[in-house]
Design an enzyme around this catalytic site. Structure first.
Site, PDB file in Angstrom:
ATOM      1  N   ARG A 112     110.318  16.427  26.124  1.00 45.65           N
ATOM      2  CA  ARG A 112     109.445  17.481  26.661  1.00 45.65           C
ATOM      3  C   ARG A 112     110.041  18.114  27.916  1.00 45.65           C
ATOM      4  NH1 ARG A 112     103.973  14.325  27.170  1.00 45.65           N
ATOM      5  NH2 ARG A 112     103.365  16.247  28.251  1.00 45.65           N
ATOM      6  N   ASP A 117     103.500   9.664  22.993  1.00 42.46           N
ATOM      7  CA  ASP A 117     102.489   9.836  24.029  1.00 42.46           C
ATOM      8  C   ASP A 117     101.225  10.481  23.469  1.00 42.46           C
ATOM      9  OD1 ASP A 117     104.144   8.847  26.130  1.00 42.46           O
ATOM     10  OD2 ASP A 117     105.204  10.768  26.166  1.00 42.46           O
ATOM     11  N   ARG A 134     107.111   4.524  20.859  1.00 46.33           N
ATOM     12  CA  ARG A 134     105.809   5.019  21.300  1.00 46.33           C
ATOM     13  C   ARG A 134     105.827   6.541  21.344  1.00 46.33           C
ATOM     14  NH1 ARG A 134     103.734   1.193  26.275  1.00 46.33           N
ATOM     15  NH2 ARG A 134     103.977  -0.833  25.221  1.00 46.33           N
TER      16      ARG A 134
END
Length: 268
Positions: free
Chosen positions: A206, A61, A59
């Site tokens: 991140r 974001d 996945r």
């Protein structure tokens, strides 16, 4: 596409796509929201006149991009995989680009067959934001101590519990992951940080980037990273870098499935 891809023994299709994540609420299907998975499924279903379920390598974001997202789906019938790419290019929206496809055996799974993934985060260091990069980079003006950032990154390599470097609400109980490589690619006003590992937790890259930027700005010491890891406390790491600077850069499978899906030297 690597030459060593296994001969097909079924109707499972592997498809590699690139996308601009700015217009999507992430990869995974969500009711009422525009996502990459739903866009692919809806397009394939209309094209083939049969329900198609797409499985992704992972996945991304909301706002995160992909240079090489891998999906697979099963077909009861349809055009050859290679031809399907050209049909999809005409039918998918402009912010999703099919790169290539092949037919694989049913032992292949886009997610569970992954060996490694690489993410790239782009920082733009010019005095003003760049009009042509602002959708794909985090504007961090001023000088960054890149050598200090490299020193900090060394402490993150290897197998660690990355609780301090993931979202507090991350659903996975096991937060141990392995990082194999963190490279810094510099060019005028740009700094790209490539992170390669066995897998990643929510916001992990991140937060790593946000922490490395904090080190580069002199607000954190490089040798504090081991203590931050050991504490398993999200509050001790740096900020979560914004999503638009992050890109799923490459996905690697075992040799029998062709290794990395995009040539690491390709200039994309």
């Amino acid at each position: 596409m690597a030459d060593s891809i296994r001969e097909s023994r079924g109707n499972r299709i592997r498809l590699v796509v690139a996308y601009d994540g700015a217009g999507f609420h992430g990869f995974a299907r969500q009711d009422g929201l525009r996502t990459v998975q739903a866009t692919l499924e809806e397009t394939l279903t209309r094209m083939l006149s049969t329900p198609i379920e797409v499985h992704g390598s992972g996945r991304t974001d909301k706002g995160v991009h992909a240079r090489a997202q891998v999906v697979h789906f099963d077909l009861p019938y349809g055009p050859p995989a290679e031809r399907m790419v050209y049909v999809l290019r005409r039918r998918l929206p402009a912010d999703v680009i099919p790169l290539w496809a092949d037919q694989v055996d049913t032992g292949f799974h886009a997610r569970f067959s992954v060996v490694r993934k690489t993410y790239r985060y782009l920082l733009y260091r010019g005095a003003a934001p760049n009009l042509f990069l602002y959708r794909f980079s985090w504007h961090v003006p001023g000088v960054l101590a890149v050598e200090a950032m490299r020193e900090a990154a060394v402490h993150l390599l290897g197998r660690h519990d990355f609780t301090s470097f993931c979202a507090s609400a991350t659903p996975q109980e096991d937060k141990v992951r392995s990082l194999y490589r963190i490279d810094f690619v510099e060019s005028p006003n740009r700094l790209a940080i490539e992170v390669e590992g066995s897998g990643f937790l929510q916001y992990m890259v991140r937060i790593i980037v946000g922490t490395l930027v904090k080190v580069g700005q002199g607000r954190e010491a490089a040798d504090r990273i081991p203590a931050i890891l050991a504490a398993r406390d999200r509050r001790l790491a740096g900020e979560t870098a914004p999503p638009h600077g992050l890109c799923l850069w490459n996905v690697e499978y075992p040799p029998e499935y062709g290794g990395k899906v995009v040539d690491p030297e390709a200039d994309l």
